[in-house]
Design an enzyme around this catalytic site. Structure first.
Site, PDB file in Angstrom:
ATOM      1  N   ALA A   1      -1.367  -1.601  -0.139  1.00 41.18           N
ATOM      2  CA  ALA A   1      -1.092  -0.598   0.882  1.00 41.18           C
ATOM      3  C   ALA A   1      -0.496   0.672   0.267  1.00 41.18           C
ATOM      4  O   ALA A   1      -0.174   0.739  -0.918  1.00 41.18           O
ATOM      5  CB  ALA A   1      -0.150  -1.166   1.938  1.00 41.18           C
ATOM      6  N   HIS A   2      -0.344   1.674   1.106  1.00 43.97           N
ATOM      7  CA  HIS A   2       0.047   3.019   0.680  1.00 43.97           C
ATOM      8  C   HIS A   2       1.360   3.036  -0.101  1.00 43.97           C
ATOM      9  O   HIS A   2       2.309   2.339   0.221  1.00 43.97           O
ATOM     10  CB  HIS A   2       0.159   3.953   1.890  1.00 43.97           C
ATOM     11  CG  HIS A   2       1.131   3.498   2.929  1.00 43.97           C
ATOM     12  ND1 HIS A   2       2.481   3.740   2.858  1.00 43.97           N
ATOM     13  CD2 HIS A   2       0.945   2.789   4.065  1.00 43.97           C
ATOM     14  CE1 HIS A   2       3.098   3.218   3.908  1.00 43.97           C
ATOM     15  NE2 HIS A   2       2.191   2.627   4.652  1.00 43.97           N
TER      16      HIS A   2
END
Length: 331
Positions: free
Chosen positions: A236-237
């Protein structure tokens, strides 16, 4: 645009600014406190981030009224009830274009690179020597791919992603997509946070099939040199994977997970957001990482515990269940 114009365009009737502007300036975008310039807006949604204000150069900060007295005099406070929501609305004014210009003449493709039929190539794309890009790959604007890479069919690489040398990306993987980021209105509506960062894959990384590597909200999501990522993983980011780490199949890393070097995460390991896993640490399959883990240690289970402790706990649990079963049969 001016800060005042951006506030009017973004907030509408959804957000009310509770104070007047004592300074206006030409706004160029949003940024975190540590990297913001006097022409950026940042935000604070939790009190423990207030300590970062003293070193920030941000021109303005979205903040709750209860924290107003802690803003340095040179930063314009933007007092709102929900800074996270206000940030999401402002982010939409600075969303970048993703796909795809198909202006090959404006891209830099080495003459030794092999590009299959059906590949979509955006503007200002760089492809290095002896790299192979297979059919139905999509490369958005400003993507950079190094030398001796193999990009397998149906890979999608979003804008501004950077791929190093000797990288293998297997079929169906997506690099640089938006992270899963939303803010809620009082009515429960989900407002998208536009991700303005990028994804970076360093040299000698291999990424399996059907992976998703999100770009960062700000800055970078990065997989460092020599790491290997199995099939069907999600990074994820703003996550950072250290050098020569191994992520086995179906690993899921929540936003801003970071690891040291030579970390091994077994199949279906998951992490909570904002945790760090130290150098040379191992997590057994299906382990749920909810806290920082020290270097050179082994962990497993849910809740997470040291691996020896987890194995003893599991044996005791099986014995207890067997004892209960025998007791019921004897009764």
């Amino acid at each position: 645009m001016l800060l005042s114009e951006a506030i009017e365009a973004a907030f509408g009737t959804v957000i009310t600014l509770k104070n007047s502007l004592h300074k206006d300036f030409e706004l160029i975008g949003l940024a975190p406190l540590e990297s913001a310039s006097p022409r950026h807006v940042s935000y604070i949604n939790q009190e423990h981030y207030v300590k970062e204000l003293k070193d920030s150069k941000a021109g303005a900060v979205l903040i709750k009224e209860s924290l107003l007295g802690k803003i340095p005099s040179y930063i314009q406070p933007l007092v709102v009830e929900n800074p996270h929501l206000a940030f999401a609305l402002l982010s939409q004014l600075f969303a970048k274009r993703d796909f795809v210009n198909c202006e090959y003449s404006e891209s830099n493709i080495h003459e030794s690179a092999s590009i299959a039929k059906g590949v979509s190539i955006g503007k200002n794309v760089h492809i290095g020597a002896h790299t192979v890009v297979m059919s139905n790959v999509v490369l958005a604007d400003n993507v950079s791919i190094g030398e001796h890479c193999k990009i397998y069919p149906n890979v999608v690489i979003y804008r501004e992603s950077e791929i190093g040398n000797r990288v293998l990306i297997h079929a169906g993987t997506v690099i640089g997509s938006d992270g899963f980021g939303y803010a809620q209105t009082a009515q429960g509506e989900h407002i998208k946070i536009e991700h303005s960062g990028k994804a970076v894959i360093e040299d000698d990384v291999e990424i399996g099939a059907n992976n998703v590597i999100d770009r960062a909200v700000f800055g970078e999501t990065r997989i460092k040199k020599g790491s290997k990522v199995g099939h069907s993983c999600v990074v994820a980011h703003n996550s950072i994977i250290g050098e020569h780490s191994l992520l086995v199949a179906q690993v899921g890393l929540a936003g801003s997970t970071t690891t040291g070097r030579n970390v091994i995460l077994g199949g279906q390991v998951g992490t909570g957001g904002h945790v760090h896993i130290g150098d040379f640490t191992q997590v057994a399959g299906r382990g749920a990482v909810s806290k920082n883990l020290p270097p050179k240690s082994k962990w497993g289970g849910h809740p997470i515990m040291e691996l020896d402790e987890w194995m003893k706990f599991y044996v005791k649990l099986r014995r207890l269940l067997k004892t209960q079963k025998n007791t019921k049969q004897n009764n």
